[in-house]
Design a protein around this motif. Sequence first.
Motif, PDB file in Angstrom:
ATOM      1  N   VAL A 290       0.956  -1.134  -0.060  1.00 22.98           N
ATOM      2  CA  VAL A 290       0.002   0.018  -0.049  1.00 22.98           C
ATOM      3  C   VAL A 290       0.982   1.237   0.036  1.00 22.98           C
ATOM      4  O   VAL A 290       1.782   1.209   0.724  1.00 22.98           O
ATOM      5  CB  VAL A 290      -0.731   0.090   1.271  1.00 22.98           C
ATOM      6  CG1 VAL A 290      -1.960   1.217   1.040  1.00 22.98           C
ATOM      7  CG2 VAL A 290      -1.826  -1.324   1.416  1.00 22.98           C
ATOM      8  N   LEU A 291       0.608   2.135  -0.797  1.00 28.85           N
ATOM      9  CA  LEU A 291       1.436   3.412  -1.142  1.00 28.85           C
ATOM     10  C   LEU A 291       0.635   4.419  -0.382  1.00 28.85           C
ATOM     11  O   LEU A 291      -0.497   4.900  -0.439  1.00 28.85           O
ATOM     12  CB  LEU A 291       1.503   3.687  -2.435  1.00 28.85           C
ATOM     13  CG  LEU A 291       2.645   4.626  -2.786  1.00 28.85           C
ATOM     14  CD1 LEU A 291       4.162   4.285  -2.371  1.00 28.85           C
ATOM     15  CD2 LEU A 291       2.614   5.041  -4.210  1.00 28.85           C
ATOM     16  N   LYS A 292       1.461   5.463   0.479  1.00 35.95           N
ATOM     17  CA  LYS A 292       1.053   6.465   1.106  1.00 35.95           C
ATOM     18  C   LYS A 292       1.825   7.824   1.006  1.00 35.95           C
ATOM     19  O   LYS A 292       3.124   7.471   1.150  1.00 35.95           O
ATOM     20  CB  LYS A 292       0.680   6.377   2.620  1.00 35.95           C
ATOM     21  CG  LYS A 292      -0.660   5.527   2.919  1.00 35.95           C
ATOM     22  CD  LYS A 292      -0.909   5.389   4.287  1.00 35.95           C
ATOM     23  CE  LYS A 292      -1.371   6.939   4.732  1.00 35.95           C
ATOM     24  NZ  LYS A 292      -2.883   7.334   4.335  1.00 35.95           N
ATOM     25  N   GLU A 293       1.412   8.806   0.824  1.00 38.75           N
ATOM     26  CA  GLU A 293       2.205   9.948   0.532  1.00 38.75           C
ATOM     27  C   GLU A 293       2.460  10.540   2.053  1.00 38.75           C
ATOM     28  O   GLU A 293       1.689  10.457   2.695  1.00 38.75           O
ATOM     29  CB  GLU A 293       1.670  11.158  -0.236  1.00 38.75           C
ATOM     30  CG  GLU A 293       2.405  12.369  -0.373  1.00 38.75           C
ATOM     31  CD  GLU A 293       2.006  13.445  -1.422  1.00 38.75           C
ATOM     32  OE1 GLU A 293       2.584  14.557  -1.546  1.00 38.75           O
ATOM     33  OE2 GLU A 293       1.021  13.106  -1.951  1.00 38.75           O
ATOM     34  N   PHE A 294       3.620  11.266   2.489  1.00 37.42           N
ATOM     35  CA  PHE A 294       4.192  11.702   3.642  1.00 37.42           C
ATOM     36  C   PHE A 294       4.688  12.980   3.243  1.00 37.42           C
ATOM     37  O   PHE A 294       5.261  13.349   2.213  1.00 37.42           O
ATOM     38  CB  PHE A 294       4.834  10.756   4.608  1.00 37.42           C
ATOM     39  CG  PHE A 294       6.136  10.548   4.092  1.00 37.42           C
ATOM     40  CD1 PHE A 294       6.998  11.308   4.833  1.00 37.42           C
ATOM     41  CD2 PHE A 294       6.430   9.369   3.430  1.00 37.42           C
ATOM     42  CE1 PHE A 294       8.696  11.005   4.367  1.00 37.42           C
ATOM     43  CE2 PHE A 294       7.721   8.968   3.070  1.00 37.42           C
ATOM     44  CZ  PHE A 294       8.688   9.985   3.595  1.00 37.42           C
ATOM     45  N   THR A 295       4.830  13.805   4.341  1.00 38.68           N
ATOM     46  CA  THR A 295       5.586  15.119   4.313  1.00 38.68           C
ATOM     47  C   THR A 295       6.189  15.234   5.561  1.00 38.68           C
ATOM     48  O   THR A 295       6.105  14.716   6.531  1.00 38.68           O
ATOM     49  CB  THR A 295       4.567  16.384   4.101  1.00 38.68           C
ATOM     50  OG1 THR A 295       5.226  17.392   3.894  1.00 38.68           O
ATOM     51  CG2 THR A 295       3.768  16.599   5.357  1.00 38.68           C
ATOM     52  N   PHE A 296       7.326  15.951   5.559  1.00 37.45           N
ATOM     53  CA  PHE A 296       8.151  16.496   6.691  1.00 37.45           C
ATOM     54  C   PHE A 296       7.432  17.858   7.420  1.00 37.45           C
ATOM     55  O   PHE A 296       7.202  18.770   6.656  1.00 37.45           O
ATOM     56  CB  PHE A 296       9.554  16.551   6.434  1.00 37.45           C
ATOM     57  CG  PHE A 296      10.117  15.513   6.073  1.00 37.45           C
ATOM     58  CD1 PHE A 296      10.669  14.513   6.979  1.00 37.45           C
ATOM     59  CD2 PHE A 296      10.391  15.189   4.640  1.00 37.45           C
ATOM     60  CE1 PHE A 296      11.476  13.341   6.439  1.00 37.45           C
ATOM     61  CE2 PHE A 296      11.092  13.881   4.118  1.00 37.45           C
ATOM     62  CZ  PHE A 296      11.335  13.211   5.125  1.00 37.45           C
ATOM     63  N   THR A 297       7.125  17.581   8.594  1.00 40.64           N
ATOM     64  CA  THR A 297       6.645  18.870   9.351  1.00 40.64           C
ATOM     65  C   THR A 297       7.346  19.756   9.709  1.00 40.64           C
ATOM     66  O   THR A 297       8.728  19.672   9.674  1.00 40.64           O
ATOM     67  CB  THR A 297       5.584  18.326  10.591  1.00 40.64           C
ATOM     68  OG1 THR A 297       6.776  17.770  11.531  1.00 40.64           O
ATOM     69  CG2 THR A 297       4.705  17.091  10.155  1.00 40.64           C
ATOM     70  N   GLU A 298       6.885  21.065  10.198  1.00 36.71           N
ATOM     71  CA  GLU A 298       7.845  22.222  10.474  1.00 36.71           C
ATOM     72  C   GLU A 298       8.523  21.856  11.863  1.00 36.71           C
ATOM     73  O   GLU A 298       9.786  22.370  11.958  1.00 36.71           O
ATOM     74  CB  GLU A 298       6.819  23.472  10.537  1.00 36.71           C
ATOM     75  CG  GLU A 298       6.304  23.893   9.400  1.00 36.71           C
ATOM     76  CD  GLU A 298       5.294  25.261   9.805  1.00 36.71           C
ATOM     77  OE1 GLU A 298       5.334  25.477  11.024  1.00 36.71           O
ATOM     78  OE2 GLU A 298       4.986  25.793   8.833  1.00 36.71           O
ATOM     79  N   ASP A 299       7.886  21.056  12.575  1.00 35.61           N
ATOM     80  CA  ASP A 299       8.865  20.774  13.885  1.00 35.61           C
ATOM     81  C   ASP A 299       9.670  19.453  13.558  1.00 35.61           C
ATOM     82  O   ASP A 299      10.080  18.875  14.658  1.00 35.61           O
ATOM     83  CB  ASP A 299       7.923  20.313  15.136  1.00 35.61           C
ATOM     84  CG  ASP A 299       6.863  19.370  14.943  1.00 35.61           C
ATOM     85  OD1 ASP A 299       6.670  18.802  13.725  1.00 35.61           O
ATOM     86  OD2 ASP A 299       6.297  18.960  15.799  1.00 35.61           O
ATOM     87  N   GLY A 300       9.929  18.971  12.434  1.00 33.29           N
ATOM     88  CA  GLY A 300      10.771  18.041  12.040  1.00 33.29           C
ATOM     89  C   GLY A 300      10.451  16.635  12.407  1.00 33.29           C
ATOM     90  O   GLY A 300      11.035  15.724  12.695  1.00 33.29           O
ATOM     91  N   TRP A 301       9.117  16.210  12.010  1.00 33.48           N
ATOM     92  CA  TRP A 301       8.575  14.925  11.938  1.00 33.48           C
ATOM     93  C   TRP A 301       7.970  14.528  10.843  1.00 33.48           C
ATOM     94  O   TRP A 301       8.043  15.308   9.885  1.00 33.48           O
ATOM     95  CB  TRP A 301       7.723  14.711  13.339  1.00 33.48           C
ATOM     96  CG  TRP A 301       8.494  14.818  14.659  1.00 33.48           C
ATOM     97  CD1 TRP A 301       8.475  15.685  15.327  1.00 33.48           C
ATOM     98  CD2 TRP A 301       9.219  13.736  15.319  1.00 33.48           C
ATOM     99  NE1 TRP A 301       9.160  15.400  16.516  1.00 33.48           N
ATOM    100  CE2 TRP A 301       9.727  14.175  16.479  1.00 33.48           C
ATOM    101  CE3 TRP A 301       9.666  12.350  14.832  1.00 33.48           C
ATOM    102  CZ2 TRP A 301      10.675  13.461  17.237  1.00 33.48           C
ATOM    103  CZ3 TRP A 301      10.480  11.695  15.756  1.00 33.48           C
ATOM    104  CH2 TRP A 301      10.857  12.248  16.768  1.00 33.48           C
ATOM    105  N   ILE A 302       7.666  13.214  10.775  1.00 32.65           N
ATOM    106  CA  ILE A 302       6.731  12.933   9.686  1.00 32.65           C
ATOM    107  C   ILE A 302       5.464  12.872   9.696  1.00 32.65           C
ATOM    108  O   ILE A 302       4.977  12.288  10.703  1.00 32.65           O
ATOM    109  CB  ILE A 302       7.267  11.301   9.310  1.00 32.65           C
ATOM    110  CG1 ILE A 302       8.584  11.525   8.567  1.00 32.65           C
ATOM    111  CG2 ILE A 302       6.628  10.727   8.202  1.00 32.65           C
ATOM    112  CD1 ILE A 302       9.621  10.435   8.209  1.00 32.65           C
ATOM    113  N   LYS A 303       4.716  13.389   8.732  1.00 33.47           N
ATOM    114  CA  LYS A 303       3.234  13.383   8.651  1.00 33.47           C
ATOM    115  C   LYS A 303       2.657  12.599   7.527  1.00 33.47           C
ATOM    116  O   LYS A 303       3.031  12.868   6.461  1.00 33.47           O
ATOM    117  CB  LYS A 303       2.582  14.643   8.750  1.00 33.47           C
ATOM    118  CG  LYS A 303       1.303  14.698   8.740  1.00 33.47           C
ATOM    119  CD  LYS A 303       0.772  16.294   8.847  1.00 33.47           C
ATOM    120  CE  LYS A 303      -0.872  16.199   8.661  1.00 33.47           C
ATOM    121  NZ  LYS A 303      -1.362  17.754   8.622  1.00 33.47           N
TER     122      LYS A 303
END
Length: 502
Positions: A290-303
Amino acid sequence: MKIVRVAFIVLFTHFSILSAWSQPAVMPGDYPDPSVTKVGNTYWASATTSNWFPAYSLLKSTDLVNWQTVGNIFTKVPDWADYYFWAPEITEEKGKIYVYYTAHKKGGNLCVAVASADRPEGPYRDHGPLVGQPDGSIDGFPMRDENGQLYLIWKEDGNSVRQPTPIWAQPMNEERTALTGEKKELFRNDTPWENNLVEGVAMVKHGGYFYAIYAGAGCCGTGCTYATGVARAKSLLGPWEKYAQNPVLTDEGSWRCPGHGTAIEKDGKFYFLYHAYDKESNIYTGRQGVLKEFTFTEDGWIKFLPETAVLANAKPVPATITDSFTGKTLSDQWQWSIFQQPTFRVRKGALNLTAQPTKFGSAVAQRTLTGDYTVTTTVNRKRSTGQAGLAAIGDDDNALGISTDGRELTVWKMQKGEKAVLSTQPLPAGKAVHLQLLAKDGHRFSFGYSTDGKTYQSLTPQPVDGAYLPPWDRAIRVGVTASGTPGQRAVFEDFVMKTGQP
């Protein structure tokens, strides 16, 4: 940047925007622990095959979503190993392809080993184990530290003996043939959601941090509790900090027990490919990609994002998968037990499968893609000298099928190595007979036959429960069988699998 895990082609229809609640598998069927790397404009992927062989299907794609099987990493079992081919990590660096993989050592335990090739298609040369601790070592992943030193990251398989599961890092030579220096623990299972283990670590560097995306708790079976967490560090060797909001990926929509994936960047966006069970077909279809997109948050984590727009490019899987055996050998979709190498020949539009006298005989099989499907095969009665069959297979000791010796039809069940006949019926005269297997909900099986390939007669008034079939770490395969005395054979003229209800 190395990243992701995938395989095959997509199962569902197109959507302009796909949420987690309607998210399709990009890897329908049993492809656990998938891994991928990019070479030029093409992505190359592999996944766990466990005790099915050839080991580690090799797939390619240009978009991370639609995949084509093009071979296998190992068509011969490496000399040092015997079974449990898990978690291949395929990577590319400076024009060389490396696959870090786990397998069971003869007379020993699980080890992380490495193979290499000059091109992603192979052939691959095995270099043997890099590490094999007394409790077992699994899930190898290569990573360079902030100074460019190459390391191997892996899990000590302590949960197999009711011990903690440290994640280790140790320097590795540039040839990828040996570890050097001292190993150092990065982190271990020490929070409640991780339960008895952490594993499947995949790393990526971004914005001054090393990120470890990892799995925790139980991976497999109906009682699975798998979930995904994130940890980060400024230096590869730590100290490592786990995200306070872990786990970041849990059961959602139609998917459960998500974990053991890898991240990859494509066109400036980041994706995570991991395996999960479909809530409907569950363990019977297996852990799908299963493929999901994620991003890096301003406080330096993964969302992780609720939508993955790239999935709109997915092409649906064909409703019918057919093999008419027109080539010179079996296609790369076929597999068999690593413990029982079949002897076969593909010639003049037919598969000649040599019979074996043990259990349900020799077998070659394919992954199933949904919980509901119909499979048929045409048996050439004139050329077959042994018993030809069609079966749903869990492993060597657990299967359920129909077979014929040309005179009689038999529906049979093998459970824990014990075979029982469920029904028999005389077979009308004719040159060919068409055997049929129907699956409902992944584990309820019915069997029938036809003499004209159009009208089928049922041999099972009530479906037979095959819930016992899949082992804890695998899924059901469906294929053809040949049993009898040595020298006998079964001859099949086609194999057709139709997904969905009949």
